[in-house]
Design an enzyme around this catalytic site. Sequence first.
Site, PDB file in Angstrom:
ATOM      1  N   TYR A  34       0.848  -1.203   0.000  1.00  0.00           N
ATOM      2  CA  TYR A  34       0.000   0.000   0.000  1.00  0.00           C
ATOM      3  C   TYR A  34       0.874   1.241   0.000  1.00  0.00           C
ATOM      4  O   TYR A  34       0.641   2.190   0.720  1.00  0.00           O
ATOM      5  CB  TYR A  34      -0.940  -0.014   1.215  1.00  0.00           C
ATOM      6  CG  TYR A  34      -2.131   0.912   1.070  1.00  0.00           C
ATOM      7  CD1 TYR A  34      -3.170   0.600   0.204  1.00  0.00           C
ATOM      8  CD2 TYR A  34      -2.214   2.089   1.800  1.00  0.00           C
ATOM      9  CE1 TYR A  34      -4.273   1.434   0.076  1.00  0.00           C
ATOM     10  CE2 TYR A  34      -3.305   2.941   1.670  1.00  0.00           C
ATOM     11  CZ  TYR A  34      -4.326   2.604   0.813  1.00  0.00           C
ATOM     12  OH  TYR A  34      -5.425   3.441   0.686  1.00  0.00           O
TER      13      TYR A  34
ATOM     14  N   SER B  93       1.928  -3.315   9.968  1.00  0.00           N
ATOM     15  CA  SER B  93       2.434  -2.360   8.991  1.00  0.00           C
ATOM     16  C   SER B  93       1.808  -0.984   9.204  1.00  0.00           C
ATOM     17  O   SER B  93       0.625  -0.862   9.517  1.00  0.00           O
ATOM     18  CB  SER B  93       2.114  -2.855   7.575  1.00  0.00           C
ATOM     19  OG  SER B  93       2.263  -1.823   6.630  1.00  0.00           O
TER      20      SER B  93
ATOM     21  N   GLU C 240      16.271  29.231 -10.540  1.00  0.00           N
ATOM     22  CA  GLU C 240      16.682  29.012 -11.925  1.00  0.00           C
ATOM     23  C   GLU C 240      16.862  27.540 -12.264  1.00  0.00           C
ATOM     24  O   GLU C 240      16.536  27.112 -13.374  1.00  0.00           O
ATOM     25  CB  GLU C 240      17.986  29.765 -12.213  1.00  0.00           C
ATOM     26  CG  GLU C 240      17.846  31.267 -12.253  1.00  0.00           C
ATOM     27  CD  GLU C 240      16.915  31.745 -13.359  1.00  0.00           C
ATOM     28  OE1 GLU C 240      16.776  31.038 -14.385  1.00  0.00           O
ATOM     29  OE2 GLU C 240      16.309  32.824 -13.195  1.00  0.00           O
TER      30      GLU C 240
ATOM     31  N   HIS D  23       5.714  -3.861 -12.409  1.00  0.00           N
ATOM     32  CA  HIS D  23       7.042  -3.641 -12.985  1.00  0.00           C
ATOM     33  C   HIS D  23       7.620  -5.019 -13.262  1.00  0.00           C
ATOM     34  O   HIS D  23       7.394  -5.969 -12.497  1.00  0.00           O
ATOM     35  CB  HIS D  23       7.900  -2.861 -11.999  1.00  0.00           C
ATOM     36  CG  HIS D  23       9.312  -2.584 -12.440  1.00  0.00           C
ATOM     37  ND1 HIS D  23       9.658  -2.351 -13.754  1.00  0.00           N
ATOM     38  CD2 HIS D  23      10.471  -2.505 -11.733  1.00  0.00           C
ATOM     39  CE1 HIS D  23      10.958  -2.118 -13.834  1.00  0.00           C
ATOM     40  NE2 HIS D  23      11.472  -2.219 -12.617  1.00  0.00           N
TER      41      HIS D  23
ATOM     42  N   SER E 247       3.110   3.890  -2.852  1.00  0.00           N
ATOM     43  CA  SER E 247       2.695   4.818  -3.897  1.00  0.00           C
ATOM     44  C   SER E 247       1.794   4.137  -4.928  1.00  0.00           C
ATOM     45  O   SER E 247       0.664   4.567  -5.166  1.00  0.00           O
ATOM     46  CB  SER E 247       3.933   5.403  -4.588  1.00  0.00           C
ATOM     47  OG  SER E 247       3.566   6.227  -5.679  1.00  0.00           O
TER      48      SER E 247
ATOM     49  N   ASP F 202      10.691  -3.705  -5.250  1.00  0.00           N
ATOM     50  CA  ASP F 202      11.353  -4.754  -6.030  1.00  0.00           C
ATOM     51  C   ASP F 202      12.226  -5.651  -5.172  1.00  0.00           C
ATOM     52  O   ASP F 202      12.225  -6.879  -5.328  1.00  0.00           O
ATOM     53  CB  ASP F 202      12.219  -4.128  -7.131  1.00  0.00           C
ATOM     54  CG  ASP F 202      11.397  -3.500  -8.243  1.00  0.00           C
ATOM     55  OD1 ASP F 202      10.264  -3.953  -8.477  1.00  0.00           O
ATOM     56  OD2 ASP F 202      11.898  -2.551  -8.882  1.00  0.00           O
ATOM     57  N   GLU F 203      12.984  -5.032  -4.271  1.00  0.00           N
ATOM     58  CA  GLU F 203      13.953  -5.796  -3.496  1.00  0.00           C
ATOM     59  C   GLU F 203      13.309  -6.747  -2.491  1.00  0.00           C
ATOM     60  O   GLU F 203      13.946  -7.683  -2.003  1.00  0.00           O
ATOM     61  CB  GLU F 203      14.936  -4.857  -2.772  1.00  0.00           C
ATOM     62  CG  GLU F 203      14.319  -4.001  -1.670  1.00  0.00           C
ATOM     63  CD  GLU F 203      13.731  -2.690  -2.166  1.00  0.00           C
ATOM     64  OE1 GLU F 203      13.501  -1.798  -1.325  1.00  0.00           O
ATOM     65  OE2 GLU F 203      13.496  -2.566  -3.388  1.00  0.00           O
TER      66      GLU F 203
END
Length: 338
Positions: A24, A50, A226, A107, A26, A82-83
């Site tokens: 849960y 969690s 800038e 992914h 992003s 992923d890890e």
Amino acid sequence: MQVYYDRDADLSVLKGKKVAVLGYGSQGHAHANNLRDSGVDVIVGLKRGSSSWPKAENAGLKVAETAEAVVAADVVMILLPDELQGEAYEKEVRPGLKDGNYLAFGHGFNIHFKRVVPPAGVNVFMVAPKGPGHLVRSEYQKGRGVPCLLAVHQDPSKDTTKIGLAYASAIGGARAAVIETTFKDETETDLFGEQSVLCGGLCALIQAGYETLVDAGYAPEMAYFECVHEVKLIVDLIYEGGLTNMRYSISNTAEFGDLTRGRKIIGPEVRQAMQQVLKDIQSGKFAEEWINEYKCGMPRFTELRKEAANHPLEKVGADLRSMMPWLAQSRLVDKSKN
């Protein structure tokens, strides 16, 4: 290249199926909430205790421990970092999978690099939004969507593309476009884009520009405006209509400087570095380096993250943003909720 839209998707193929969204963060919060709002039966799988558990419950979602959610589901979408996926898959996901289930990913990393090897009887697909999860959620709520990539890795049930397309439509992706690809191509292009342009290249360029101006004696606040603040203004013009659209909007002086000086900054040596970055991704060298970093407790990653957070640019930026309270009125990221 096959491109799909909402008119090509049939959400009814998800009717009667329960979708478990594991994680849960992003992407996880975006997928779970968008699916629920599209009428899909969703359960969120998390570790007991969690910090995300109450966030998901407060959003009105059903929550269960990961292994329990997998057993209850027909479609399991893994949106853990992923890890963490390889270990979580072996301990909490694989034991609960049944032939005919659908295992999904946001992914392609763990499938492509064989950190996860699903049973032959399980359908495997990917729906990868081409944007951060917070944008996937906010665009959905506006009646729009973030384009997605769709790939099928295993299809024993012979309907995995239909299921994946319905999933992509339910999270809002088919409002924009759903592009068919492969796990390999999504993984390698995604990692390359992150490392060389979107995150690694852009952040390094911003910091180098800021440091160059400050080292030359200009005020840090001017350097920030800038080289940092105005990046969004330029990117919005590019997002809207490409590089030509951006160049139409800026002054002739700025455009001439762009066309004559940009290639001096991003020259042949940068292209060579990009080619090496891509080779490291394609060979699996980067994936191995990252997984080993995780297994060692992430000492280098932690130090690099701390160093970046303490860059003077961050302090100047925080002070300047505090003078622009309207920036906080429509945040994409609210850490108390997502």
